[in-house]
Write an enzyme that holds these catalytic residues in place. Sequence first.
Site, PDB file in Angstrom:
ATOM      1  N   LYS A   1     -61.785  46.732 -32.041  1.00  0.00           N
ATOM      2  CA  LYS A   1     -60.419  45.668 -32.517  1.00  0.00           C
ATOM      3  C   LYS A   1     -60.254  45.679 -34.020  1.00  0.00           C
ATOM      4  O   LYS A   1     -61.091  45.679 -34.738  1.00  0.00           O
ATOM      5  CB  LYS A   1     -60.227  44.356 -31.752  1.00  0.00           C
ATOM      6  CG  LYS A   1     -60.065  44.555 -30.509  1.00  0.00           C
ATOM      7  CD  LYS A   1     -59.855  43.172 -29.987  1.00  0.00           C
ATOM      8  CE  LYS A   1     -59.526  43.092 -28.451  1.00  0.00           C
ATOM      9  NZ  LYS A   1     -58.169  43.682 -28.194  1.00  0.00           N
TER      10      LYS A   1
ATOM     11  N   ARG B   1     -60.021  45.578 -16.749  1.00  0.00           N
ATOM     12  CA  ARG B   1     -59.607  46.152 -15.687  1.00  0.00           C
ATOM     13  C   ARG B   1     -60.955  46.724 -15.028  1.00  0.00           C
ATOM     14  O   ARG B   1     -60.978  46.682 -13.801  1.00  0.00           O
ATOM     15  CB  ARG B   1     -58.665  47.192 -15.863  1.00  0.00           C
ATOM     16  CG  ARG B   1     -58.903  48.253 -16.775  1.00  0.00           C
ATOM     17  CD  ARG B   1     -57.608  49.203 -17.475  1.00  0.00           C
ATOM     18  NE  ARG B   1     -57.233  48.626 -18.559  1.00  0.00           N
ATOM     19  CZ  ARG B   1     -55.771  49.019 -19.116  1.00  0.00           C
ATOM     20  NH1 ARG B   1     -55.339  50.030 -18.473  1.00  0.00           N
ATOM     21  NH2 ARG B   1     -55.042  48.251 -19.798  1.00  0.00           N
TER      22      ARG B   1
HETATM   23  N1  BES Z   1     -58.388  41.381 -24.126  1.00  0.00           N
HETATM   24  C1  BES Z   1     -57.442  42.245 -24.388  1.00  0.00           C
HETATM   25  C2  BES Z   1     -55.993  41.912 -24.054  1.00  0.00           C
HETATM   26  C3  BES Z   1     -55.479  40.637 -24.797  1.00  0.00           C
HETATM   27  C4  BES Z   1     -54.622  40.747 -26.095  1.00  0.00           C
HETATM   28  C5  BES Z   1     -55.744  39.434 -24.543  1.00  0.00           C
HETATM   29  C6  BES Z   1     -54.446  39.613 -26.930  1.00  0.00           C
HETATM   30  C7  BES Z   1     -55.288  38.311 -25.149  1.00  0.00           C
HETATM   31  C8  BES Z   1     -54.541  38.551 -26.280  1.00  0.00           C
HETATM   32  C9  BES Z   1     -57.681  43.535 -23.957  1.00  0.00           C
HETATM   33  O1  BES Z   1     -59.092  43.723 -23.241  1.00  0.00           O
HETATM   34  C10 BES Z   1     -57.142  44.645 -24.546  1.00  0.00           C
HETATM   35  O2  BES Z   1     -57.530  44.869 -25.672  1.00  0.00           O
HETATM   36  N2  BES Z   1     -56.201  45.425 -24.043  1.00  0.00           N
HETATM   37  C11 BES Z   1     -55.905  46.641 -24.831  1.00  0.00           C
HETATM   38  C12 BES Z   1     -55.399  47.569 -23.588  1.00  0.00           C
HETATM   39  C13 BES Z   1     -55.171  48.946 -24.315  1.00  0.00           C
HETATM   40  C14 BES Z   1     -56.304  49.467 -24.911  1.00  0.00           C
HETATM   41  C15 BES Z   1     -54.840  49.975 -23.181  1.00  0.00           C
HETATM   42  C16 BES Z   1     -54.363  46.106 -25.228  1.00  0.00           C
HETATM   43  O3  BES Z   1     -53.574  45.264 -24.753  1.00  0.00           O
HETATM   44  O4  BES Z   1     -54.054  46.757 -26.223  1.00  0.00           O
HETATM   45 ZN    ZN Z   2     -60.161  44.673 -24.724  1.00  0.00          ZN
END
Ligand code: BES
Ligand code: ZN
Length: 509
Positions: free
Chosen positions: A285, A359
């Site tokens: 990230k 997931r």
């Molecule tokens: N933990 C994150 C989602 C999240 C984002 C929670 C902001 C709380 C605040 C999750 O694991 C994630 O990173 N999801 C990605 C999925 C994508 C790579 C398909 C996302 O939402 O960008």
């Molecule tokens: Zn994530």
Amino acid sequence: MTFSISFSKTPKAKADTIVIGIYEDSALSNAAKTLNKKNKNCIDNCLKSHANFKGKQGQTLSIAHCQHNYSHIILLGLGKKDSLDTIKCESLGGKLYGALKSAGAQNVNIMTDGIKGKKGVSVSDALAHIAFGTRLKSYTFDKYKEKKAKKDQPVVLKSITVVTTDNTPAKKAFTTLDAVGQGVFLARDLVNEPPNTLHPESYAKLIQKELKPLGVEVEVLNETQMKKLGFGALLSVGQGSIRESRTVIMRWNGTGKGKISKSSKNPIAFVGKGVTFDTGGISLKPGAGMDMMKMDMGGSAAVVGVMKALAKRKAKANVIGIVGLVENMPSDRAYRPGDIIESHSGKTIEILNTDAEGRLVLADCLTYIQETYKPETIIDLATLTGAIMVALGNEYCGAFANDTKLWDQLESASLKTGEKFWRMPLDQSYRDEMVSDVADLKNMGGSRYGGACSAAGFLEHFVDKPTKWAHIDIAGTAWWNSDSDTTTKGGTGFPVRTLNDFVAKNYEK
Ligand code: BES
Ligand code: ZN
Ligand code: ZN
């Protein structure tokens, strides 16, 4: 130290602060009139010199020292007559707590004689929820603050006495709410706890410490056990971290009849995503705001919180909770984009993005809970996607349900607590989107759009018919950056109260 809340027919003699309810643009209540008379018309005088105080819902006016026997008389605006529902009462309580704090109140009598809520909201309900609002708003997370900073606040609230002739039913209603409140506070604490102290192992231990004394059975699966079971999806996410992964199963046997067992059919299971820190892994990230990802265990915190709530109030239901606890880190051992892994279900998954990890954790927990306990209904909770925040912001969570009756039950519980749920779609197209060219599934959809829906579509591949299932994406609601009437910024404890109400309404007779 927290303050006590009691309900009594008579005011506490040694109170330093008295709270008087005032309806919008209405005459003073009897209690207010008496107080006014006894104290040289101080309320009338004060109202005259504070023309902006109209008794609007949540308005407060503090009358200090002069002309009366208390250090403070606080006027609390109740709004228009017959407009109070229980959620508004909680907001009132939260605002009142703020006024009590700034007044430096220690021992408080709340006198709101004649308080009347909306149709269906009894006097005792209204008062119990006002009291609960003060409790909810009093939450702080200051265990890492210098001790001196705490000492700088020498005056702390010690007691609130709600004065009412309906003290018995009010106390009963409040006792249940307060038990649930302890589950909410636990969920908030867990989310607020930093990721260096809350990692899968310490988290599993904490769950045992919190829940076992309350009579919840807690079972912890370590990595060796999970390897044996073939938790390939969950373990892949955790393999980049020096911290070992854990799965924790919690059982609350509240019916006093059939116990939860591995061979029987069981009514309900809650499943929670417990990523104690989500760096994104190799699909790292961006740095800005990454600290927020300590809240990526918010789904699991809701599960642990509701288990505590159920146990505290001795809920007459059998409920199972399961949380998958992992830390998603980049390292030479971490899983990679391009990997194909095998989940506990036997389905293989192509990894396209290591940041779509939640997931994977949920998938193995979903399979395990279904094969082991055969629940009729499963509700999973997860801070799963940024996309749900794009869709709904921070006010509503997204709820995906494969059964309309289950959705109705969740919606009605949510309307009662004020934790807002919005139904989102499940569809064959979302499920299809998650099919891989080279494995059974892939962990990221083909489109940039509708990410919360394709994530739900992925999970649906791990739910066997006819299990009733709902997936609640709480990425926008598990953490708030600012205070609300009844929450302090940070972990919100969302949606412990709704889950508790859902159990109370549909699974307890
Ligand atoms: N933990 C994150 C989602 C999240 C984002 C929670 C902001 C709380 C605040 C999750 O694991 C994630 O990173 N999801 C990605 C999925 C994508 C790579 C398909 C996302 O939402 O960008
Ligand atoms: Zn994530
Ligand atoms: Zn995540």
